[in-house]
Write a protein that holds these residues in place. Sequence first.
Motif, PDB file in Angstrom:
ATOM      1  N   HIS A   1       5.514  -2.964   9.817  1.00 53.48           N
ATOM      2  CA  HIS A   1       5.281  -2.588   8.429  1.00 53.48           C
ATOM      3  C   HIS A   1       6.634  -2.246   7.824  1.00 53.48           C
ATOM      4  O   HIS A   1       7.399  -1.468   8.404  1.00 53.48           O
ATOM      5  CB  HIS A   1       4.344  -1.386   8.343  1.00 53.48           C
ATOM      6  CG  HIS A   1       2.925  -1.719   8.637  1.00 53.48           C
ATOM      7  ND1 HIS A   1       1.914  -0.794   8.549  1.00 53.48           N
ATOM      8  CD2 HIS A   1       2.333  -2.884   9.011  1.00 53.48           C
ATOM      9  CE1 HIS A   1       0.762  -1.367   8.844  1.00 53.48           C
ATOM     10  NE2 HIS A   1       0.991  -2.637   9.138  1.00 53.48           N
TER      11      HIS A   1
ATOM     12  N   THR B 138       4.614   0.848   1.282  1.00 51.35           N
ATOM     13  CA  THR B 138       4.700  -0.003   2.463  1.00 51.35           C
ATOM     14  C   THR B 138       4.264  -1.428   2.133  1.00 51.35           C
ATOM     15  O   THR B 138       3.297  -1.628   1.397  1.00 51.35           O
ATOM     16  CB  THR B 138       3.801   0.548   3.592  1.00 51.35           C
ATOM     17  OG1 THR B 138       4.265   1.856   3.950  1.00 51.35           O
ATOM     18  CG2 THR B 138       3.813  -0.350   4.817  1.00 51.35           C
TER      19      THR B 138
ATOM     20  N   TYR C   8       9.901   8.455   1.097  1.00 53.02           N
ATOM     21  CA  TYR C   8       8.985   7.310   1.173  1.00 53.02           C
ATOM     22  C   TYR C   8       8.505   6.899  -0.223  1.00 53.02           C
ATOM     23  O   TYR C   8       8.191   7.758  -1.062  1.00 53.02           O
ATOM     24  CB  TYR C   8       7.795   7.697   2.042  1.00 53.02           C
ATOM     25  CG  TYR C   8       6.667   6.691   2.086  1.00 53.02           C
ATOM     26  CD1 TYR C   8       6.735   5.565   2.896  1.00 53.02           C
ATOM     27  CD2 TYR C   8       5.514   6.891   1.327  1.00 53.02           C
ATOM     28  CE1 TYR C   8       5.683   4.659   2.949  1.00 53.02           C
ATOM     29  CE2 TYR C   8       4.456   5.997   1.381  1.00 53.02           C
ATOM     30  CZ  TYR C   8       4.552   4.883   2.192  1.00 53.02           C
ATOM     31  OH  TYR C   8       3.504   3.991   2.241  1.00 53.02           O
TER      32      TYR C   8
ATOM     33  N   ASN D  75       8.623  -0.291   5.284  1.00 54.55           N
ATOM     34  CA  ASN D  75       8.489   0.894   4.442  1.00 54.55           C
ATOM     35  C   ASN D  75       9.652   0.969   3.459  1.00 54.55           C
ATOM     36  O   ASN D  75      10.817   0.984   3.871  1.00 54.55           O
ATOM     37  CB  ASN D  75       8.459   2.151   5.314  1.00 54.55           C
ATOM     38  CG  ASN D  75       7.304   2.124   6.298  1.00 54.55           C
ATOM     39  OD1 ASN D  75       6.165   2.362   5.941  1.00 54.55           O
ATOM     40  ND2 ASN D  75       7.607   1.811   7.557  1.00 54.55           N
TER      41      ASN D  75
ATOM     42  N   HIS E 225       0.847  -1.189   0.000  1.00 55.55           N
ATOM     43  CA  HIS E 225       0.000   0.000   0.000  1.00 55.55           C
ATOM     44  C   HIS E 225       0.884   1.241   0.000  1.00 55.55           C
ATOM     45  O   HIS E 225       1.929   1.264   0.654  1.00 55.55           O
ATOM     46  CB  HIS E 225      -0.896   0.006   1.243  1.00 55.55           C
ATOM     47  CG  HIS E 225      -1.869   1.129   1.292  1.00 55.55           C
ATOM     48  ND1 HIS E 225      -2.997   1.175   0.515  1.00 55.55           N
ATOM     49  CD2 HIS E 225      -1.891   2.274   2.031  1.00 55.55           C
ATOM     50  CE1 HIS E 225      -3.675   2.279   0.770  1.00 55.55           C
ATOM     51  NE2 HIS E 225      -3.013   2.968   1.683  1.00 55.55           N
ATOM     52  N   GLU E 226       0.460   2.250  -0.733  1.00 55.17           N
ATOM     53  CA  GLU E 226       1.107   3.556  -0.653  1.00 55.17           C
ATOM     54  C   GLU E 226       0.194   4.477   0.153  1.00 55.17           C
ATOM     55  O   GLU E 226      -0.912   4.794  -0.277  1.00 55.17           O
ATOM     56  CB  GLU E 226       1.336   4.166  -2.037  1.00 55.17           C
ATOM     57  CG  GLU E 226       1.996   5.537  -1.957  1.00 55.17           C
ATOM     58  CD  GLU E 226       2.010   6.254  -3.298  1.00 55.17           C
ATOM     59  OE1 GLU E 226       2.815   7.184  -3.456  1.00 55.17           O
ATOM     60  OE2 GLU E 226       1.197   5.890  -4.185  1.00 55.17           O
ATOM     61  N   TYR E 227       0.637   4.867   1.324  1.00 51.71           N
ATOM     62  CA  TYR E 227      -0.129   5.806   2.136  1.00 51.71           C
ATOM     63  C   TYR E 227      -0.048   7.190   1.495  1.00 51.71           C
ATOM     64  O   TYR E 227       1.031   7.772   1.390  1.00 51.71           O
ATOM     65  CB  TYR E 227       0.420   5.855   3.563  1.00 51.71           C
ATOM     66  CG  TYR E 227       0.157   4.608   4.363  1.00 51.71           C
ATOM     67  CD1 TYR E 227      -1.109   4.346   4.881  1.00 51.71           C
ATOM     68  CD2 TYR E 227       1.177   3.689   4.605  1.00 51.71           C
ATOM     69  CE1 TYR E 227      -1.350   3.199   5.625  1.00 51.71           C
ATOM     70  CE2 TYR E 227       0.937   2.533   5.351  1.00 51.71           C
ATOM     71  CZ  TYR E 227      -0.328   2.296   5.855  1.00 51.71           C
ATOM     72  OH  TYR E 227      -0.565   1.155   6.588  1.00 51.71           O
TER      73      TYR E 227
END
Length: 206
Positions: A143, A126, A123, A145, A99-101
């Motif tokens: 998690h 994740t 970043y 990253n 997932h990309e926050y």
Amino acid sequence: MATHISDIPRPMYAWVNTAYLHNFDGTTEWVECWLYGLSALPGRAWGVSAMMKDGSTFQHLPVTAFSDRPHSNRASFDHYHSLPELQVWSCYGYTFATHEYMALAELPVRAYLGDGEWEAGRYWFTAAPYDDHYSRTPDQHKHFNFVWLACGALASLPGNRLLFSDSSFTTELPEWGDRPSYKVNTRVWYPEADHPFDATITEASG
């Protein structure tokens, strides 16, 4: 959810060391590639999938294989990081989610590497393992990253090794090289538990 393989949420162009494409037969140069997938095997490094300019694809390449900029050879790095410096924990199991926050997308970070040194970066996305013993244990859950470091290397680090920077919010960042004094969570919260207190995993309780 992914079992063994997953898409990278935001594929990107990068550069790969050809030593990883020729089984380290002495060929060492950097060529352009397209990073699109991620894979996990328990106890091993995260595997990145990449497509070459000639259409060939490679899977299970470690983060040390890649750079976000071209280099004629390994010596052209400002410095070189080993795999234990860039990924301090092995994959937990086969199952994970990527997932990309959006709140963190491309934010600057300070990364605390496996050798105890700090480096700036940004970043990327994740990877979150689940359905394994470690992920179900509060003080082991992590998690991973994925971060592009200022030197060009790719790292995969847990959240307690990163400090994110947002100029409109993170106005209390510590001095460079310092870390906040938070502690790892050891509690499990049960909303339907009979006991009035949340369970705490300790050496005594197991």
